[in-house]
Design a protein around this motif. Structure first.
Motif, PDB file in Angstrom:
ATOM      1  N   ASP A 170       0.826  -1.212   0.000  1.00 54.19           N
ATOM      2  CA  ASP A 170       0.000   0.000   0.000  1.00 54.19           C
ATOM      3  C   ASP A 170       0.858   1.260   0.000  1.00 54.19           C
ATOM      4  O   ASP A 170       0.560   2.222  -0.709  1.00 54.19           O
ATOM      5  N   LEU A 171       1.940   1.255   0.783  1.00 59.61           N
ATOM      6  CA  LEU A 171       2.833   2.422   0.822  1.00 59.61           C
ATOM      7  C   LEU A 171       3.516   2.654  -0.521  1.00 59.61           C
ATOM      8  O   LEU A 171       3.647   3.790  -0.974  1.00 59.61           O
ATOM      9  N   VAL A 172       3.952   1.574  -1.158  1.00 60.28           N
ATOM     10  CA  VAL A 172       4.602   1.690  -2.472  1.00 60.28           C
ATOM     11  C   VAL A 172       3.613   2.252  -3.493  1.00 60.28           C
ATOM     12  O   VAL A 172       3.939   3.163  -4.258  1.00 60.28           O
ATOM     13  N   LEU A 173       2.395   1.734  -3.483  1.00 61.36           N
ATOM     14  CA  LEU A 173       1.389   2.208  -4.434  1.00 61.36           C
ATOM     15  C   LEU A 173       1.004   3.663  -4.200  1.00 61.36           C
ATOM     16  O   LEU A 173       0.679   4.384  -5.148  1.00 61.36           O
ATOM     17  N   MET A 231      -6.344 -11.281  -1.650  1.00 60.68           N
ATOM     18  CA  MET A 231      -5.881 -10.013  -1.095  1.00 60.68           C
ATOM     19  C   MET A 231      -4.607  -9.535  -1.798  1.00 60.68           C
ATOM     20  O   MET A 231      -4.441  -8.344  -2.072  1.00 60.68           O
ATOM     21  N   ALA A 232      -3.711 -10.462  -2.111  1.00 60.25           N
ATOM     22  CA  ALA A 232      -2.474 -10.091  -2.804  1.00 60.25           C
ATOM     23  C   ALA A 232      -2.786  -9.413  -4.138  1.00 60.25           C
ATOM     24  O   ALA A 232      -2.190  -8.384  -4.480  1.00 60.25           O
ATOM     25  N   TYR A 233      -3.711  -9.951  -4.874  1.00 60.99           N
ATOM     26  CA  TYR A 233      -4.054  -9.362  -6.163  1.00 60.99           C
ATOM     27  C   TYR A 233      -4.870  -8.087  -6.017  1.00 60.99           C
ATOM     28  O   TYR A 233      -4.800  -7.198  -6.874  1.00 60.99           O
ATOM     29  N   LYS A 234      -5.614  -7.947  -4.916  1.00 64.12           N
ATOM     30  CA  LYS A 234      -6.292  -6.677  -4.646  1.00 64.12           C
ATOM     31  C   LYS A 234      -5.277  -5.558  -4.416  1.00 64.12           C
ATOM     32  O   LYS A 234      -5.581  -4.390  -4.622  1.00 64.12           O
ATOM     33  N   LYS A 235      -4.078  -5.947  -3.991  1.00 64.49           N
ATOM     34  CA  LYS A 235      -3.003  -4.990  -3.757  1.00 64.49           C
ATOM     35  C   LYS A 235      -2.187  -4.743  -5.028  1.00 64.49           C
ATOM     36  O   LYS A 235      -1.095  -4.193  -4.973  1.00 64.49           O
ATOM     37  N   ALA A 236      -2.730  -5.137  -6.144  1.00 60.89           N
ATOM     38  CA  ALA A 236      -2.088  -4.925  -7.454  1.00 60.89           C
ATOM     39  C   ALA A 236      -0.732  -5.625  -7.563  1.00 60.89           C
ATOM     40  O   ALA A 236       0.182  -5.111  -8.211  1.00 60.89           O
ATOM     41  N   ALA A 237      -0.617  -6.787  -6.954  1.00 66.66           N
ATOM     42  CA  ALA A 237       0.612  -7.576  -7.099  1.00 66.66           C
ATOM     43  C   ALA A 237       0.689  -8.107  -8.527  1.00 66.66           C
ATOM     44  O   ALA A 237      -0.330  -8.396  -9.150  1.00 66.66           O
TER      45      ALA A 237
END
Length: 138
Positions: free
Chosen positions: A72-75, A101-107
């Motif tokens: 989240d911080l990187v994004l 959740m990982a993919y919700k974080k745009a991984a």
């Protein structure tokens, strides 16, 4: 993303981090491999002028700050977001909610930590080769 830039490993388990580094070194890539065992130090590292990451491999379950919180911080950081650095999660967890959740974080990928060295090597090679071939802004 600098294709000859650093491969960043964010991993609080020293042995897991060293094994991933060993796999990358064994594959013969020229990229410098940097292990960051404390997720709270990653943002400071990524913002350094000499930092030019190619890939980030991140654990999810870490003390102080989870891989999700770090992502989240990187994004949220425009300068880092503009570097278009692929963010790959590696975790011992493999339940559907963790993956979702990982993919919700745009991984750009989610992989379960593998104990078989040969299989682990093959997965890491495919990930690195994919991103070395990908067209992205530099």
């Amino acid at each position: 993303m600098k294709k000859n830039g650093q491969i960043i490993i964010i991993e609080d388990d020293k042995e897991d981090g060293e094994i991933l580094k060993e796999v990358i070194d064994d594959l013969g890539y020229d990229n410098e491999v940097v292990i960051l065992p404390d997720s709270t130090l990653v943002m400071e590292y990524l913002k350094r002028p000499e930092s030019s990451p190619f890939l980030i491999f991140s654990d999810i379950n870490m003390p102080k700050m989870s891989g999700y919180e770090l992502r989240d911080l990187v994004l949220a950081d425009n300068d880092l977001h503009d570097k278009t650095v692929p963010y790959i999660f590696f975790s011992t967890a493999s339940d559907p909610e963790t993956i979702k959740m990982a993919y919700k974080k745009a991984a750009q990928g989610f992989f379960t930590k593998i104990t078989d060295y040969s299989e682990y090597r093959d997965v890491i090679k495919k990930v690195i080769e994919y991103w070395k071939a990908a067209k992205v802004p530099e």
